[in-house]
Design a protein around this motif. Sequence first.
Motif, PDB file in Angstrom:
ATOM      1  N   HIS A 285       0.777  -1.247   0.000  1.00  0.00           N
ATOM      2  CA  HIS A 285       0.000   0.000   0.000  1.00  0.00           C
ATOM      3  C   HIS A 285       0.806   1.293   0.000  1.00  0.00           C
ATOM      4  CE1 HIS A 285      -3.576  -2.339   0.509  1.00  0.00           C
ATOM      5  NE2 HIS A 285      -3.120  -2.895   1.611  1.00  0.00           N
TER       6      HIS A 285
ATOM      7  N   PRO B 161       0.818   1.935  -5.305  1.00  0.00           N
ATOM      8  CA  PRO B 161       0.398   2.041  -3.906  1.00  0.00           C
ATOM      9  C   PRO B 161      -0.738   3.040  -3.708  1.00  0.00           C
ATOM     10  CG  PRO B 161       2.354   3.353  -4.244  1.00  0.00           C
ATOM     11  CD  PRO B 161       2.079   2.665  -5.559  1.00  0.00           C
ATOM     12  N   ASP B 162      -1.433   2.903  -2.594  1.00  0.00           N
ATOM     13  CA  ASP B 162      -2.514   3.832  -2.259  1.00  0.00           C
ATOM     14  C   ASP B 162      -1.974   5.107  -1.629  1.00  0.00           C
ATOM     15  OD1 ASP B 162      -4.956   2.004  -2.632  1.00  0.00           O
ATOM     16  OD2 ASP B 162      -3.532   0.815  -1.487  1.00  0.00           O
TER      17      ASP B 162
ATOM     18  N   ARG C 232      -4.279   9.031  -5.429  1.00  0.00           N
ATOM     19  CA  ARG C 232      -3.831   8.413  -4.178  1.00  0.00           C
ATOM     20  C   ARG C 232      -3.516   9.498  -3.169  1.00  0.00           C
ATOM     21  NH1 ARG C 232      -0.489   4.719  -7.070  1.00  0.00           N
ATOM     22  NH2 ARG C 232      -0.569   5.868  -8.999  1.00  0.00           N
TER      23      ARG C 232
END
Length: 255
Positions: A117, A193-194, A224
Amino acid sequence: MSKHTLQQDAHSTDRPRTDEAELPTVVRLAGVTHEYGSSGARGVSGSDRAVTALEDVSLDVHAGEIVGFEGPSGSGKSTILHAVSGLLVPSSGTVELLGTPLEGRSNRQRTRLRREHVGIVFQRFHLLPSLSARANVALPLVQTGLPRTARRERAETLLERVGLAERITHLPGELSGGERQRVAIARALVTDPDVIVADEPTGELDTETGADVLELLTDIGRDRAVLVASHDEPTLAVADRVITLRDGRVVSDGS
Ligand code: ADP
Ligand code: MG
């Protein structure tokens, strides 16, 4: 995605904004206090003296938000980013990534959450000097089980996206500071990734190169959460919201 697309995007008008309340919370800190050097804390220095690096910090970051952290040296910016990345476990309080609390997890579980993440960009790039730009970018994918050819292709796509199509096989030592930071950004993005965590990402760069890197970060922030620590004005100017820290406490949160 080509460099061309990126630059067009980066120069387009305001990013589409939705009401933040509607967007999912990707990072949540609740009552986070961290002491270095006290028993139970990780990342302990040689000193016996406990240092309170964070005190009762609570904040939420939503998808699509770029949050700047400012404050003098030693105010706790890096410690917050390390806590968000699961690189340290705070002495007390809760850190949640996409609704999953990090405390009470094993190192291995935290590492897995981070890999899935979080993308991290450091001030000093942290590239492996003996690996090409492509191999550095592909590194986080080794754990994913993606076949080698797919990893290389994905790394090349990301390098193109940050404008380094011509530098794919170069070693870090053959690249300028700005190019190295672009490689580091490509590496941070390679797992999609977040959350992107960037600790003084322009600290080692001249103003113009720093501006290019910021443009990239802004572009990245579109879908994000980006958490960026900095003391320089241009970096903080790209943030949607600036959180000011003093002695480990949040003294203002411009949301
Ligand atoms: P900033 O990034 O804003 O400069 P830091 O988060 O690095 O601030 O540091 C916050 C406080 O914690 C400072 O007092 C610093 O000296 C202390 N600190 C940071 N890292 C460590 C460590 N590994 N061991 C002991 N103290 C630390
Ligand atoms: Mg720092």
